[in-house]
Every structure is written in structure tokens, then in C-alpha cells.
Design a protein around this motif. Structure first.
Motif, PDB file in Angstrom:
ATOM      1  N   VAL A 135      -3.498  12.379  -2.191  1.00  0.00           N
ATOM      2  CA  VAL A 135      -2.708  11.258  -1.680  1.00  0.00           C
ATOM      3  C   VAL A 135      -3.059  11.006  -0.216  1.00  0.00           C
ATOM      4  CG1 VAL A 135      -0.374  10.373  -1.253  1.00  0.00           C
ATOM      5  CG2 VAL A 135      -0.831  11.743  -3.303  1.00  0.00           C
ATOM      6  N   ALA A 136      -3.206  12.085   0.562  1.00  0.00           N
ATOM      7  CA  ALA A 136      -3.568  11.939   1.977  1.00  0.00           C
ATOM      8  C   ALA A 136      -4.930  11.282   2.126  1.00  0.00           C
ATOM      9  CB  ALA A 136      -3.559  13.301   2.663  1.00  0.00           C
ATOM     10  N   GLY A 137      -5.872  11.654   1.256  1.00  0.00           N
ATOM     11  CA  GLY A 137      -7.202  11.046   1.312  1.00  0.00           C
ATOM     12  C   GLY A 137      -7.163   9.561   0.998  1.00  0.00           C
ATOM     13  N   GLN A 138      -6.341   9.184   0.001  1.00  0.00           N
ATOM     14  CA  GLN A 138      -6.214   7.770  -0.336  1.00  0.00           C
ATOM     15  C   GLN A 138      -5.531   6.993   0.787  1.00  0.00           C
ATOM     16  OE1 GLN A 138      -7.604   6.291  -3.237  1.00  0.00           O
ATOM     17  NE2 GLN A 138      -8.542   8.302  -3.020  1.00  0.00           N
ATOM     18  N   ARG A 139      -4.570   7.634   1.430  1.00  0.00           N
ATOM     19  CA  ARG A 139      -3.890   6.998   2.566  1.00  0.00           C
ATOM     20  C   ARG A 139      -4.902   6.701   3.670  1.00  0.00           C
ATOM     21  NH1 ARG A 139      -0.873  10.905   3.695  1.00  0.00           N
ATOM     22  NH2 ARG A 139       0.994  10.198   2.585  1.00  0.00           N
ATOM     23  N   GLU A 140      -5.720   7.692   3.993  1.00  0.00           N
ATOM     24  CA  GLU A 140      -6.709   7.511   5.046  1.00  0.00           C
ATOM     25  C   GLU A 140      -7.732   6.454   4.659  1.00  0.00           C
ATOM     26  OE1 GLU A 140      -8.304  11.361   5.817  1.00  0.00           O
ATOM     27  OE2 GLU A 140      -6.396  12.191   6.509  1.00  0.00           O
ATOM     28  N   ALA A 200       0.832  -1.202   0.000  1.00  0.00           N
ATOM     29  CA  ALA A 200       0.000   0.000   0.000  1.00  0.00           C
ATOM     30  C   ALA A 200       0.867   1.252   0.000  1.00  0.00           C
ATOM     31  CB  ALA A 200      -0.932  -0.003   1.202  1.00  0.00           C
ATOM     32  N   CYS A 201       1.970   1.223   0.729  1.00  0.00           N
ATOM     33  CA  CYS A 201       2.869   2.376   0.755  1.00  0.00           C
ATOM     34  C   CYS A 201       3.443   2.636  -0.629  1.00  0.00           C
ATOM     35  CB  CYS A 201       3.996   2.140   1.759  1.00  0.00           C
ATOM     36  SG  CYS A 201       3.441   2.075   3.473  1.00  0.00           S
ATOM     37  N   ALA A 202       3.720   1.554  -1.372  1.00  0.00           N
ATOM     38  CA  ALA A 202       4.242   1.704  -2.729  1.00  0.00           C
ATOM     39  C   ALA A 202       3.221   2.396  -3.634  1.00  0.00           C
ATOM     40  CB  ALA A 202       4.622   0.338  -3.296  1.00  0.00           C
ATOM     41  N   VAL A 203       1.944   2.084  -3.439  1.00  0.00           N
ATOM     42  CA  VAL A 203       0.891   2.719  -4.233  1.00  0.00           C
ATOM     43  C   VAL A 203       0.826   4.216  -3.912  1.00  0.00           C
ATOM     44  CG1 VAL A 203      -1.607   2.879  -4.574  1.00  0.00           C
ATOM     45  CG2 VAL A 203      -0.498   0.648  -4.537  1.00  0.00           C
ATOM     46  N   LEU A 204       0.932   4.560  -2.647  1.00  0.00           N
ATOM     47  CA  LEU A 204       0.901   5.974  -2.270  1.00  0.00           C
ATOM     48  C   LEU A 204       2.093   6.727  -2.851  1.00  0.00           C
ATOM     49  CD1 LEU A 204      -0.195   5.593   1.469  1.00  0.00           C
ATOM     50  CD2 LEU A 204      -1.615   6.319  -0.459  1.00  0.00           C
ATOM     51  N   GLU A 205       3.257   6.076  -2.846  1.00  0.00           N
ATOM     52  CA  GLU A 205       4.438   6.697  -3.448  1.00  0.00           C
ATOM     53  C   GLU A 205       4.245   6.865  -4.957  1.00  0.00           C
ATOM     54  OE1 GLU A 205       7.599   4.126  -2.308  1.00  0.00           O
ATOM     55  OE2 GLU A 205       7.551   4.735  -0.193  1.00  0.00           O
ATOM     56  N   ARG A 206       3.575   5.898  -5.577  1.00  0.00           N
ATOM     57  CA  ARG A 206       3.293   5.981  -7.008  1.00  0.00           C
ATOM     58  C   ARG A 206       2.358   7.151  -7.296  1.00  0.00           C
ATOM     59  NH1 ARG A 206       4.439   5.410 -12.191  1.00  0.00           N
ATOM     60  NH2 ARG A 206       2.896   4.341 -13.468  1.00  0.00           N
ATOM     61  N   LEU A 207       1.350   7.347  -6.450  1.00  0.00           N
ATOM     62  CA  LEU A 207       0.429   8.481  -6.624  1.00  0.00           C
ATOM     63  C   LEU A 207       1.189   9.800  -6.585  1.00  0.00           C
ATOM     64  CD1 LEU A 207      -2.559   7.397  -4.344  1.00  0.00           C
ATOM     65  CD2 LEU A 207      -2.654   7.707  -6.822  1.00  0.00           C
ATOM     66  N   LEU A 230      -7.255   3.890   2.707  1.00  0.00           N
ATOM     67  CA  LEU A 230      -6.623   2.568   2.819  1.00  0.00           C
ATOM     68  C   LEU A 230      -6.552   2.113   4.273  1.00  0.00           C
ATOM     69  CD1 LEU A 230      -3.739   2.956   0.209  1.00  0.00           C
ATOM     70  CD2 LEU A 230      -5.515   1.182   0.166  1.00  0.00           C
ATOM     71  N   VAL A 231      -6.215   3.034   5.150  1.00  0.00           N
ATOM     72  CA  VAL A 231      -6.166   2.697   6.578  1.00  0.00           C
ATOM     73  C   VAL A 231      -7.550   2.291   7.068  1.00  0.00           C
ATOM     74  CG1 VAL A 231      -5.779   3.615   8.899  1.00  0.00           C
ATOM     75  CG2 VAL A 231      -4.156   4.134   7.064  1.00  0.00           C
TER      76      VAL A 231
END
Length: 258
Positions: free
Chosen positions: A135-140, A118-125, A142-143
């Protein structure tokens, strides 16, 4: 040491405090020595040996309530108890190690709450130029998916990974995020919703939710908390998502109703 040691001297020799020695006396773990002619209790070698035994077992994790019985038990009982103590210590070590590892992950931001994939996906975004707020919204999200709807986590992640390989999807998604500042009745939202639905329907398999998820009594609520995260901050995004879901339902995709 013919006359023995005072309690202060005995405690210092054994490596504990006077208070601890007295506590051992109160619990009956160590017998109080007889007083000498001056009224002082004098600790001799046998007393010190018992103190060392109690201190060593207590420091090794044996509950004080079990020490007296253990010291008075035979060799087999003593050995069996030590095995149990060792097992308990091993479990404590494993628990502490796991806590330490979690603290180590805190030094790496997202990795404290999300798996490496999941962290790799956020880095890709971020690498694709998505706005940090998106990106912050997608992180939240996913959590939240991992905590509230773990059955959806992999499918959510699969969809993100696949979508990021589609340049058209990336551009439409960026446009959708830009729409957060629009009026919720802006005529452009309908066209944007149609474009987003088309990109999602390009691979219908990625839209399938795990079997049985919709059967749960709170499936819709959990889905909403994840898929509609942050909508309350942008009414235009709420309308956009509503229209996208309507397109998906019209195409035969099962989407929970709110």
C-alpha cells in the motif's frame, strides 16, 4: 496638552513604538515637530493626526514608500489606491487560506498529497488485505505520478480502481508482491509475469496511455520513475516487471522502453 506630548507619549497614544515614530520621520512621512525651549520635540494634535493616518495605512498593507504621496493626493487618487490595497489584501487572504487548508489536510495523512479519489483507492487496498508495504508503494507511486507524469495519473488510478474489482487480479497482485523475497532467477517468476499480463490484457483500454505522452523527450524517464518505483529494493520484482512489459509489448501494447 498646551505644550504637547513627548515622543514617548505620542507613540503610546497612537499605538506604535518610539522607534517606529522615528522611522516615519526618517522617511518623511511625518514631519518632526519643533523643539520647545527645553530642547524637546513636542507633538500636538496635528502631529498625532498624521501619525494615526500613517499607522493606519501601514497596518492596512499600504507600502511605506507610497503613504506620503497617498496622503497628499486628492480624494480620487486616495480611493483608487485603497481599492488596490484591498485587492492585494484579498489575494493575501486567499493565499493564506489555501495554506491553512493544506495544513488541515496534513492532519489526514494521504490527503495532504493526493485527491480524495486516490485516498479511497489506498483505503480499498488496505481493506482487501494488501500488505502495508505494498500500500505504501502504491501511495508513493500515485504521488510520483501526480507530480512527474500528471497525464498518467488518471489512467493509473482508473487501472487500480478497475483491478480491485477483479478477485483474480487481486490474488495475482498479492502473489507478485510476495515474490519480492524470491531469487530473481526463480522459475516461478515467468509464470507469474504471464498471469499478471493476462489480467492486465483483460481490459486493454485501461492500458492505453494518453496521446502524445510518448512523444515527449523525457516521457520514458517519467514513466520509469513511476511504474518502476521501488524496483531497486527487490531485483525479483524488477525482473517480474520486465517480463510483464515484454508480454504487453508482444500483445501490441505501447510500453516505453527503459
Amino acid at each position: 496638552m498646551a505644550d504637547g506630548l513627548t515622543i514617548g507619549q505620542a507613540a503610546a497614544h497612537v499605538g506604535v513604538t518610539i522607534k517606529t515614530v522615528r522611522h516615519y520621520h526618517r522617511l518623511g512621512l511625518v514631519a518632526e515637530p519643533e523643539r520647545d525651549h527645553s530642547g524637546y520635540r513636542r507633538y500636538r494634535s496635528a502631529d498625532l493626526y498624521r501619525l494615526v493616518q500613517v499607522r493606519t495605512l501601514a497596518a492596512s498593507g499600504v507600502p511605506l514608500a507610497e503613504i506620503a504621496e497617498l496622503l497628499d493626493a486628492g480624494p480620487e487618487r486616495f480611493a483608487a489606491t485603497l481599492v488596490e490595497v484591498r485587492r492585494g489584501l484579498t489575494e493575501q487572504i486567499e493565499d493564506l487560506t489555501a495554506r491553512r487548508d493544506r495544513l488541515d489536510r496534513l492532519d489526514h495523512g494521504d490527503r495532504a498529497l493526493l485527491p480524495d479519489r486516490a485516498c479511497a483507492v489506498l483505503e480499498r487496498l488496505a481493506g482487501l488485505g494488501f500488505h502495508p508495504e505494498y500500500v505504501a508503494g502504491q501511495r508513493e507511486a500515485l504521488v510520483l505520478a501526480g507530480a512527474l507524469a500528471p497525464q498518467l495519473f488518471d489512467s493509473f488510478l482508473n487501472r487500480l480502481e478497475h483491478s480491485l474489482e477483479d478477485p483474480e487480479f487481486v490474488e495475482v497482485t498479492k502473489l507478485c508482491f510476495d515474490a519480492r523475497s524470491w531469487d530473481p532467477h526463480d522459475s516461478r517468476i515467468a509464470g507469474l509475469a504471464s498471469a499478471m499480463a493476462d489480467r492486465l490484457l483483460a481490459d486493454r483500454a485501461l492500458l492505453e496511455t494518453p496521446a502524445g505522452f510518448h512523444d515527449g523527450p523525457d516521457g520514458e524517464a517519467r514513466y520509469g520513475l513511476v511504474n518502476h518505483h521501488r524496483e531497486d529494493l527487490a531485483p525479483s520484482i524488477a525482473r517480474l516487471n520486465t517480463l510483464v512489459e515484454a508480454h504487453l509489448r508482444a500483445a501490441g501494447i505501447e510500453v516505453p522502453h527503459r
